[in-house]
Write an enzyme that holds these catalytic residues in place. Structure first.
Site, PDB file in Angstrom:
ATOM      1  N   LYS A  45      55.570 -45.813  -4.029  1.00 25.97           N
ATOM      2  CA  LYS A  45      55.869 -45.703  -5.463  1.00 25.97           C
ATOM      3  C   LYS A  45      57.329 -45.282  -5.659  1.00 25.97           C
ATOM      4  CE  LYS A  45      54.037 -41.019  -5.474  1.00 25.97           C
ATOM      5  NZ  LYS A  45      52.806 -40.233  -5.548  1.00 25.97           N
ATOM      6  N   ARG A 147      45.002 -32.627 -12.445  1.00 24.13           N
ATOM      7  CA  ARG A 147      45.762 -33.756 -12.996  1.00 24.13           C
ATOM      8  C   ARG A 147      44.757 -34.797 -13.445  1.00 24.13           C
ATOM      9  NH1 ARG A 147      50.699 -36.199  -9.502  1.00 24.13           N
ATOM     10  NH2 ARG A 147      48.976 -37.132  -8.343  1.00 24.13           N
ATOM     11  N   TYR A 276      86.423 -33.328 -16.369  1.00 22.67           N
ATOM     12  CA  TYR A 276      85.923 -32.800 -17.644  1.00 22.67           C
ATOM     13  C   TYR A 276      85.762 -31.288 -17.581  1.00 22.67           C
ATOM     14  CZ  TYR A 276      84.494 -37.509 -19.174  1.00 22.67           C
ATOM     15  OH  TYR A 276      84.462 -38.806 -19.554  1.00 22.67           O
ATOM     16  N   MET A 324      79.861 -39.736 -14.981  1.00 23.63           N
ATOM     17  CA  MET A 324      78.753 -40.680 -15.057  1.00 23.63           C
ATOM     18  C   MET A 324      78.768 -41.650 -13.882  1.00 23.63           C
ATOM     19  SD  MET A 324      77.788 -43.232 -18.178  1.00 23.63           S
ATOM     20  CE  MET A 324      77.624 -41.931 -19.382  1.00 23.63           C
TER      21      MET A 324
HETATM   22  C1  LIG Z   1      52.601 -39.536  -4.324  1.00 26.21           C
HETATM   23  C2  LIG Z   1      51.258 -39.337  -3.786  1.00 26.21           C
HETATM   24  C3  LIG Z   1      51.046 -39.205  -2.409  1.00 26.21           C
HETATM   25  C4  LIG Z   1      52.181 -39.078  -1.409  1.00 26.21           C
HETATM   26  O1  LIG Z   1      52.663 -37.767  -1.413  1.00 26.21           O
HETATM   27  P1  LIG Z   1      53.735 -37.285  -0.309  1.00 26.21           P
HETATM   28  O2  LIG Z   1      53.839 -35.834  -0.509  1.00 26.21           O
HETATM   29  O3  LIG Z   1      55.008 -38.003  -0.635  1.00 26.21           O
HETATM   30  O4  LIG Z   1      53.196 -37.693   1.008  1.00 26.21           O
HETATM   31  C5  LIG Z   1      49.736 -39.152  -1.949  1.00 26.21           C
HETATM   32  N1  LIG Z   1      48.698 -39.208  -2.813  1.00 26.21           N
HETATM   33  C6  LIG Z   1      48.863 -39.309  -4.149  1.00 26.21           C
HETATM   34  C7  LIG Z   1      47.677 -39.358  -5.036  1.00 26.21           C
HETATM   35  C8  LIG Z   1      50.141 -39.361  -4.684  1.00 26.21           C
HETATM   36  O5  LIG Z   1      50.306 -39.438  -6.009  1.00 26.21           O
END
Ligand SMILES: *Cc1c(COP(=O)(O)O)cnc(C)c1O
Length: 383
Positions: A45, A147, A276, A324
């Site tokens: 992701k 969550r 800046y 930036m």
């Molecule tokens: C992002 C995520 C992971 C991976 O977590 P890491 O700490 O990067 O290994 C695993 N399970 C879920 C549900 C996640 O959202």
């Protein structure tokens, strides 16, 4: 469905070097902690934690990986043409605000989806009614993450309802730990006990067709009894412990090194200011150089006057505010500096003063955030 924009482009001068063998070595080392039959889900992701999702998937798709996990349907769609051997798991739970067409597309593509509510189940069932595609689903069980898991009672009701759903196939059951990366993991073990109780109550471990998973990177490293039939690793695959570990069970190697050129060299007289807000005043005549990278590329403004970069064997301070899309470094102490020379912005070494851990500390954040902020337009170079 339109998922590309024509404005997307690459900046060849900003170079993220990706070392394939290190990525594969990390995966092999993580797998080595697990039983041989344990499946490995590579979490890609957030543009593969800023590394570049296409590049990372292309490296891993022929490697020892069984699943790819993404956050959203759109990421799954993006990598689907690249992936042949593995399944893709979408971590975001199905919800009624998703178009029914999207759920049908998931079933058609064979994506594994997450159910985290009865509402989601009903919505998926309605979307698939009258089609001939079966959607593999994983139940997210709430054990303490707070969550998007379902309380065990709701999950029990969902299991019952699933039995009469011909279009949905129970493919997995999982949970997620809130504190596996902390020094004290007693709450993670408590979550594990709750998950285990749910699995026992519904005799889910007797079902060889089910994927049972609970471990992220930290839990994979520290909680072997919780591996079950699959582990989900993100940060560790890219070479980092969720937070620096004093005695890690396996060595992990950073996969990425970010470099950028020096584009202008100039002298700043003692007493003159840089950038800046005039936050830096030269104490001596200073040889300064511009690096064409800034907070819009993912190099945090919080690094202003704090971070260093690496030029050859020298560490050079970032002076003045990070802008930036450019910043200024002090190269006074480096002999023979020339424009066009590449500086290392993010080093591929845990101990480096410009490594990801050091940068995370400067910005009061975690290594994940430093990595995921690397802009998609940075050129990814695969070695
Ligand atoms: C992002 C995520 C992971 C991976 O977590 P890491 O700490 O990067 O290994 C695993 N399970 C879920 C549900 C996640 O959202």
């Amino acid at each position: 469905m339109k998922v590309y924009r024509d404005q997307s482009f690459i900046r060849p001068d900003l170079q993220a070097h990706l070392y394939s063998e290190r990525l594969l070595d990390n995966v092999r080392a993580l797998r080595g902690l697990c039983a041989p039959s344990t499946r490995f889900c590579a979490v890609v992701k957030a543009n593969a934690y800023g590394h570049g999702i296409r590049e990372v998937v292309n490296i891993l798709k022929n490697g020892p990986v069984d699943f790819f996990a993404v956050a959203t349907f759109y990421e799954a769609l993006h990598i689907r043409p690249l992936v042949h051997r593995q399944s893709i798991l979408i971590l975001e739970p199905i919800h009624p605000a998703q178009p029914a067409e999207q759920i049908r597309a998931c079933a058609a593509a064979g994506f594994h989806c997450v159910l985290a509510s009865l509402e989601g189940l009903d919505w998926a069932a309605r979307a698939l009614a009258g089609t001939d595609r079966i959607l593999p689903v994983h139940l997210n069980i709430e054990t303490g993450m707070g969550r998007c898991g379902m309380p065990p009672e709701e999950a029990a009701a969902l299991l019952t309802r699933l039995r009469s759903q011909t279009m949905l196939r129970l493919a997995g059951v999982f949970t997620h730990y809130a504190t596996a990366d902390e020094d004290n993991i007693s709450f993670a073990w408590e979550q594990h006990r709750r998950f285990e109780a749910f699995l026992q109550e519904h005799r889910l471990k007797d079902r060889p067709d089910l994927l049972i998973h609970s471990c992220n990177s930290a839990a994979t490293l520290k909680m072997p009894p919780a591996h079950y039939t699959m582990v989900r690793c993100g940060i560790s695959m890219y070479g980092y412990y969720s937070r620096p570990m004093s005695q890690p069970p396996i060595p992990l190697k950073p996969v990425l090194k970010l470099q950028a050129p020096l584009t202008l060299i100039k002298t700043i007289k003692a007493g003159e200011s840089v950038g800046y807000g005039r936050s830096f005043i030269a104490k001596r005549d200073t040889l300064a150089a511009i690096v064409p990278l800034g907070y819009a590329d993912g190099y945090r403004r919080a690094f202003s006057n704090k971070a260093v970069m690496k030029l050859g064997d020298h560490f050079i301070p970032v002076i003045g505010r990070v802008c930036m899309d450019q910043l200024i470094v002090d190269v006074t102490d480096v002999p023979n500096v020339q424009t066009g020379q590449m500086v290392t912005v993010i080093d591929d070494d845990h101990q480096s003063p410009c490594g990801v851990y050091a940068l995370a500390e400067l910005a009061d954040t975690i290594c994940y955030e430093i990595l995921t902020m690397i802009h998609a337009h940075v050129n990814r170079i695969v070695h």
